[in-house]
Design an enzyme around this catalytic site. Structure first.
Site, short mmCIF file in Angstrom:
data_model
loop_
_atom_site.label_atom_id
_atom_site.label_comp_id
_atom_site.label_asym_id
_atom_site.label_seq_id
_atom_site.Cartn_x
_atom_site.Cartn_y
_atom_site.Cartn_z
N LYS A 1 0.81 -0.89 0.28
CA LYS A 1 0.02 0.24 0.06
C LYS A 1 0.39 1.11 0.22
O LYS A 1 2.09 1.29 0.42
CB LYS A 1 -0.69 -0.04 0.92
CG LYS A 1 -1.92 1.37 1.61
CD LYS A 1 -3.17 1.08 0.79
CE LYS A 1 -3.29 2.46 0.81
NZ LYS A 1 -3.98 3.30 -0.15
N LEU B 1 -5.71 7.63 0.25
CA LEU B 1 -3.91 7.56 0.56
C LEU B 1 -4.12 7.22 2.16
O LEU B 1 -2.42 7.88 2.73
CB LEU B 1 -2.65 8.58 0.78
CG LEU B 1 -2.28 8.39 -0.56
CD1 LEU B 1 -1.69 9.90 -0.93
CD2 LEU B 1 -1.09 7.34 -0.80
N ASN C 1 3.89 6.31 -7.11
CA ASN C 1 2.39 6.82 -7.03
C ASN C 1 2.40 8.27 -7.34
O ASN C 1 1.77 9.28 -6.39
CB ASN C 1 1.73 6.23 -6.31
CG ASN C 1 -0.06 6.36 -5.84
OD1 ASN C 1 -0.17 6.33 -7.13
ND2 ASN C 1 -1.04 6.09 -5.16
N CYS D 1 -2.85 8.93 -7.73
CA CYS D 1 -3.95 7.91 -7.14
C CYS D 1 -5.41 9.69 -7.04
O CYS D 1 -4.92 11.04 -7.16
CB CYS D 1 -3.60 8.92 -5.43
SG CYS D 1 -4.96 8.72 -4.36
N LYS E 1 4.05 4.37 -11.00
CA LYS E 1 3.10 3.78 -12.27
C LYS E 1 1.11 4.62 -12.51
O LYS E 1 1.61 6.17 -11.76
CB LYS E 1 2.42 2.80 -11.11
CG LYS E 1 0.60 3.15 -10.77
CD LYS E 1 0.71 2.33 -9.64
CE LYS E 1 -1.43 1.79 -9.42
NZ LYS E 1 -1.27 0.53 -8.71
N ILE F 1 -2.71 0.40 -15.71
CA ILE F 1 -2.72 1.37 -15.15
C ILE F 1 -3.29 1.90 -13.32
O ILE F 1 -4.09 0.80 -12.90
CB ILE F 1 -4.18 1.78 -16.20
CG1 ILE F 1 -5.42 0.84 -15.98
CG2 ILE F 1 -3.74 1.75 -17.44
CD1 ILE F 1 -6.33 1.06 -17.06
N ASN F 2 -3.77 2.82 -12.88
CA ASN F 2 -3.91 2.88 -11.53
C ASN F 2 -6.11 3.17 -11.72
O ASN F 2 -6.44 2.64 -13.27
CB ASN F 2 -3.53 4.56 -11.36
CG ASN F 2 -4.04 4.15 -9.37
OD1 ASN F 2 -5.01 3.46 -9.04
ND2 ASN F 2 -2.75 4.49 -8.79
N THR F 3 -6.66 3.77 -11.31
CA THR F 3 -7.53 3.26 -11.40
C THR F 3 -8.45 4.10 -12.02
O THR F 3 -7.45 5.89 -12.26
CB THR F 3 -8.40 3.54 -9.64
OG1 THR F 3 -8.01 4.21 -9.27
CG2 THR F 3 -8.35 1.86 -8.58
N GLY G 1 -8.01 -5.31 -13.51
CA GLY G 1 -9.12 -6.17 -13.95
C GLY G 1 -8.99 -7.63 -14.17
O GLY G 1 -9.40 -8.29 -15.10
N GLY H 1 -4.63 -6.57 -8.48
CA GLY H 1 -5.17 -6.22 -7.50
C GLY H 1 -6.38 -6.12 -6.44
O GLY H 1 -6.69 -7.53 -6.12
N THR H 2 -7.84 -5.87 -7.76
CA THR H 2 -9.26 -6.39 -7.27
C THR H 2 -9.23 -7.71 -6.74
O THR H 2 -10.12 -7.88 -5.79
CB THR H 2 -10.08 -5.31 -7.70
OG1 THR H 2 -9.50 -3.89 -7.84
CG2 THR H 2 -11.69 -5.66 -7.27
O1 RRO Z 1 -6.11 5.39 -1.55
C1 RRO Z 1 -6.24 5.38 -3.01
O2 RRO Z 1 -7.60 6.60 -1.91
C2 RRO Z 1 -6.06 5.15 -3.75
C3 RRO Z 1 -4.72 5.24 -4.18
BR1 RRO Z 1 -3.20 6.03 -3.30
C4 RRO Z 1 -4.30 4.77 -5.72
O3 RRO Z 1 -3.54 4.98 -6.02
N1 RRO Z 1 -5.84 4.19 -6.66
C5 RRO Z 1 -6.89 4.76 -5.96
O4 RRO Z 1 -7.13 3.86 -6.26
N2 RRO Z 1 -6.90 4.56 -4.30
#
Ligand code: RRO
Length: 289
Positions: free
Chosen positions: A41, A69, A123, A126, A161, A187-189, A240, A261-262
């Site tokens: 994390k 975060l 990161n 976020c 990232k 990818i990140n979200t 995904g 991840g998920t």
């Molecule tokens: O902590 C978050 O809300 C968060 C982070 Br750091 C991130 O990189 N990606 C995400 O979907 N949530």
């Protein structure tokens, strides 16, 4: 054995940041040592409480999060979480976040003194914080600046990232490469929003959040493919992945490794099942023209 940007791993399948904590809970349910690597994390210089609840909601084929975060900060990571992880042989990659470039640099300097830390994942993507986070990763000039300034502070390989919340991800990818990134993860979200039609209120307190899970996989595969045409450094595909076939899509699109991840929330052994399933495939195959 595989090597991604100089990080040696048993296989190319890692646990993705934010879905695996610091390994403590999962270590009681599965064998961490079977993972290619574990990405922690996000760690910031100072502790952060995160966003107010509700900060998670399920969506079709995925979920939205707005954790903000939350973490205990660098000191607790070094004193508590890293010693715990050191009991395992799995390579540890630390996801680093912050509000300022100086904060990222300081965290990377401290992590460089720790032999257990085999890599850092910056990161800059976020979606759920006001300052820092994604604001770096949506701007090529800021991406270049942060990577240029932080890269010399890290003894170990630096993975950057990337966020999908941009018009052209290849522009950001190239900026990170020019500044010295050793690998890219993506990818990140994806920024999203859900509304409860009964209460007429947003389902997340912060209104918007980051979408993850199978719902975003086609976006992630498309972006990995685009970035693979644009840069020469290793790409770690994320988005995904639930099965070995899902992971294979990313390898065919040009990734050298993947993160799960998920899917960990649904099945704590998802990554291990993917590792087993991938043994039947040749991962150096690329997409047919
Ligand atoms: O902590 C978050 O809300 C968060 C982070 Br750091 C991130 O990189 N990606 C995400 O979907 N949530």
């Amino acid at each position: 054995m595989v090597e991604i940007a100089g990080i040696k791993m048993k296989n190319p399948v890692m646990a993705a940041s934010g879905t695996f904590g610091f390994g403590e809970e999962y270590s009681e349910l599965m064998d961490l040592n079977k993972l290619g690597a574990l990405v922690t994390k996000s760690v910031t210089l100072k502790p952060r409480e995160g966003n107010p609840p509700p900060r998670i909601t399920e969506t079709p084929a995925g979920m939205l999060n707005s954790i903000g975060l939350q973490n205990e900060g660098l000191k607790v990571f070094l004193e508590k979480h890293l010693p715990y992880l050191s009991k395992f042989e799995v390579p540890v990659i630390v996801n680093v976040a912050g509000e300022t470039i100086e904060e990222y640099a300081e965290v990377c300097k401290a992590l460089s003194r720790e032999p257990k830390v085999k890599g850092v994942e910056l990161n800059i993507s976020c979606p759920n914080v006001q300052r820092g986070g994604m604001s770096f990763g949506v701007d090529p000039a800021l991406t270049e600046e942060i990577v240029k300034k932080v890269r010399p502070c890290a003894r170990m390989p630096v993975i950057v990232k990337l966020t999908p919340n941009v018009t052209d991800i290849t522009v950001i990818a190239k900026a990170a490469v020019n500044a010295g990134a050793d690998a890219l993860s993506l990818i990140n979200t994806v920024l999203g929003m859900a509304i409860d039609v009964k209460t007429k209120k947003p389902k997340l307190k912060t209104i918007t959040g980051g979408l993850s899970g199978p719902a975003i996989r086609p976006i992630a595969v498309r972006m990995v493919w685009q970035v693979a045409q644009a840069v020469k450094i290793p790409i770690i595909g994320i988005g995904g992945i639930v099965t070995a076939e899902d992971a294979l899509e990313f390898f065919l699109a040009g990734a050298s490794a993947v993160q799960v991840g998920t899917a960990n929330f649904v099945d704590c052994e998802a990554a291990l099942k993917i590792i087993e399933g991938l043994k039947a495939y040749n991962l150096s195959d690329k997409m047919a023209p």
